[in-house]
Design a protein around this motif. Structure first.
Motif, PDB file in Angstrom:
ATOM      1  N   ARG A   1      -0.493   7.497 -30.138  1.00 36.48           N
ATOM      2  CA  ARG A   1      -0.069   8.890 -30.062  1.00 36.48           C
ATOM      3  C   ARG A   1      -0.912   9.708 -29.090  1.00 36.48           C
ATOM      4  O   ARG A   1      -0.389  10.532 -28.343  1.00 36.48           O
ATOM      5  CB  ARG A   1      -0.127   9.529 -31.457  1.00 36.48           C
TER       6      ARG A   1
ATOM      7  N   LEU B   1       8.578   0.824 -27.116  1.00 35.98           N
ATOM      8  CA  LEU B   1       7.531   1.736 -27.560  1.00 35.98           C
ATOM      9  C   LEU B   1       7.419   1.770 -29.077  1.00 35.98           C
ATOM     10  O   LEU B   1       6.317   1.821 -29.633  1.00 35.98           O
ATOM     11  CB  LEU B   1       7.814   3.143 -27.028  1.00 35.98           C
TER      12      LEU B   1
ATOM     13  N   HIS C   1       0.218  11.985 -21.723  1.00 37.46           N
ATOM     14  CA  HIS C   1       1.123  11.440 -20.697  1.00 37.46           C
ATOM     15  C   HIS C   1       0.553  10.174 -20.063  1.00 37.46           C
ATOM     16  O   HIS C   1       0.746   9.913 -18.869  1.00 37.46           O
ATOM     17  CB  HIS C   1       1.444  12.489 -19.637  1.00 37.46           C
TER      18      HIS C   1
ATOM     19  N   LEU D   1       0.253   9.003 -25.546  1.00 37.08           N
ATOM     20  CA  LEU D   1       1.538   9.636 -25.248  1.00 37.08           C
ATOM     21  C   LEU D   1       1.373  11.144 -25.076  1.00 37.08           C
ATOM     22  O   LEU D   1       1.989  11.751 -24.185  1.00 37.08           O
ATOM     23  CB  LEU D   1       2.538   9.345 -26.366  1.00 37.08           C
TER      24      LEU D   1
ATOM     25  N   TYR E   1       4.260   6.504 -22.163  1.00 35.70           N
ATOM     26  CA  TYR E   1       4.940   7.714 -21.693  1.00 35.70           C
ATOM     27  C   TYR E   1       5.508   7.498 -20.296  1.00 35.70           C
ATOM     28  O   TYR E   1       6.582   8.023 -19.952  1.00 35.70           O
ATOM     29  CB  TYR E   1       3.957   8.884 -21.664  1.00 35.70           C
TER      30      TYR E   1
END
Length: 322
Positions: A123, A194, A129, A126, A133
């Motif tokens: 997390r 993902l 970025h 992501l 991502y």
């Protein structure tokens, strides 16, 4: 508790795994064997170990490019190598071309290439970025590869990306073809999306991407033995096979051992102590290596040891290792 006879019988498993002759890869299976980038684990001592056991290419753990570029402390902490640590790819997390190119310039004199992480599903990555991502930002990935390629004058210097797949494989093909156009040297594909963690690797997706490109493609996922590596190669036609958790459990898997052999454990002791490996890393690697060798009651004891001296004493007394 367990009896002395039980311990002796279980120790035979370790002895048998040591005497088992490693199986050489058939000559027709000519693919590159690769140690994956693993957070906390694929550092210099472990890379030096797997290189002794049939690993052709090794990656560093993922390094955040921005902090690496701007902090000497981060560079000292995150990147260590030596003359025997080649060929070596440094993997970076980056979200813009400048950071990746700057980081690549810093490591170029000491490595064979850099890899852009486009697969990390965590997390925090992501949110920043980074990682997976980027698989939904093909133009950005293309620009990052292109600018890094333009920055490094040595054309032998490799620039690669490691990706996860999309549910719509056409998006993955498009991403990889754009990266190829930008001059990427090779692409590593982890055959899960993902959202996926323990689902079976999508072998057909890896093959589809491989067939759509003119550059080398490496396959990653569910490689826990040499047989697994051979099977992935045969099913997909990839140029190389990468292992992560499989190598942690058995650093000698690429030469055909099914369990970590005694010599490999001894080599880990020698290498890690010589390089001054931190106890946590030293111990955790042994916990992985001995997971399939030690009986469960012994593992409970071994995993609670709290110093290098205690670990060495335990292995000396119980396994005649020193």
């Amino acid at each position: 508790m367990f009896s002395t006879n039980q311990v002796q019988n279980e120790h035979l498993l370790f002895s048998n795994s040591v005497s088992e002759s490693p199986r050489r890869r058939p000559l027709r299976l000519q693919y590159t064997t690769i140690c994956a980038p693993m957070v906390r684990y694929s550092k210099l001592p472990f890379r030096m170990l797997v290189r002794k056991y049939g690993c052709d290419l090794a990656f560093t753990p993922m390094i955040v490019s921005n902090s690496f570029v701007h902090s000497a402390k981060a560079r000292d902490n995150e990147f260590t190598t030596c003359l025997g640590d080649r060929p070596l790819i440094v993997q970076f997390a980056a979200n813009n071309a400048t950071d990746l190119a700057d980081a690549a310039e810093l490591v170029a004199p000491y490595t064979d290439g850099v890899d852009l992480n486009c697969g990390c599903p965590q997390r925090w990555a992501l949110a920043e970025h980074y990682g997976a991502y980027l698989i939904n930002n093909a133009e950005l990935v293309k620009d990052m590869v292109l600018q890094t390629r333009n920055r490094i004058s040595d054309q032998k210097f490799l620039i690669s990306i490691k990706i996860r797949i999309h549910y719509d494989i056409r998006k993955t093909v498009d991403l990889c073809q754009k990266a190829q156009q930008a001059g990427v040297s090779f692409i590593t594909i982890h055959g899960r999306t993902l959202e996926q963690r323990k689902e079976p690797v999508n072998v057909q997706a890896i093959k589809t991407v491989k067939d759509s490109l003119n550059i080398p493609v490496f396959g990653n996922g569910d490689v826990f033995s040499l047989e697994d590596a051979d099977k992935l190669y045969e099913q997909t036609g990839v140029n190389g096979v990468m292992s992560a958790r499989g190598l942690l459990q058995n650093p000698a898997l690429f030469v055909g051992y099914h369990y970590t052999p005694r010599d490999c454990v001894q080599d880990w002791l020698d290498i890690s102590l010589n390089l001054g490996t931190h106890f946590t890393s030293f111990h955790h690697h042994l916990m992985y290596m001995l997971e399939k060798v030690m009986p469960r009651p012994e593992r409970r004891v071994f995993n609670t040891l709290s110093s290098t001296a205690a670990v060495l004493d335990y292995l000396r007394v119980n396994y005649d290792l020193c």
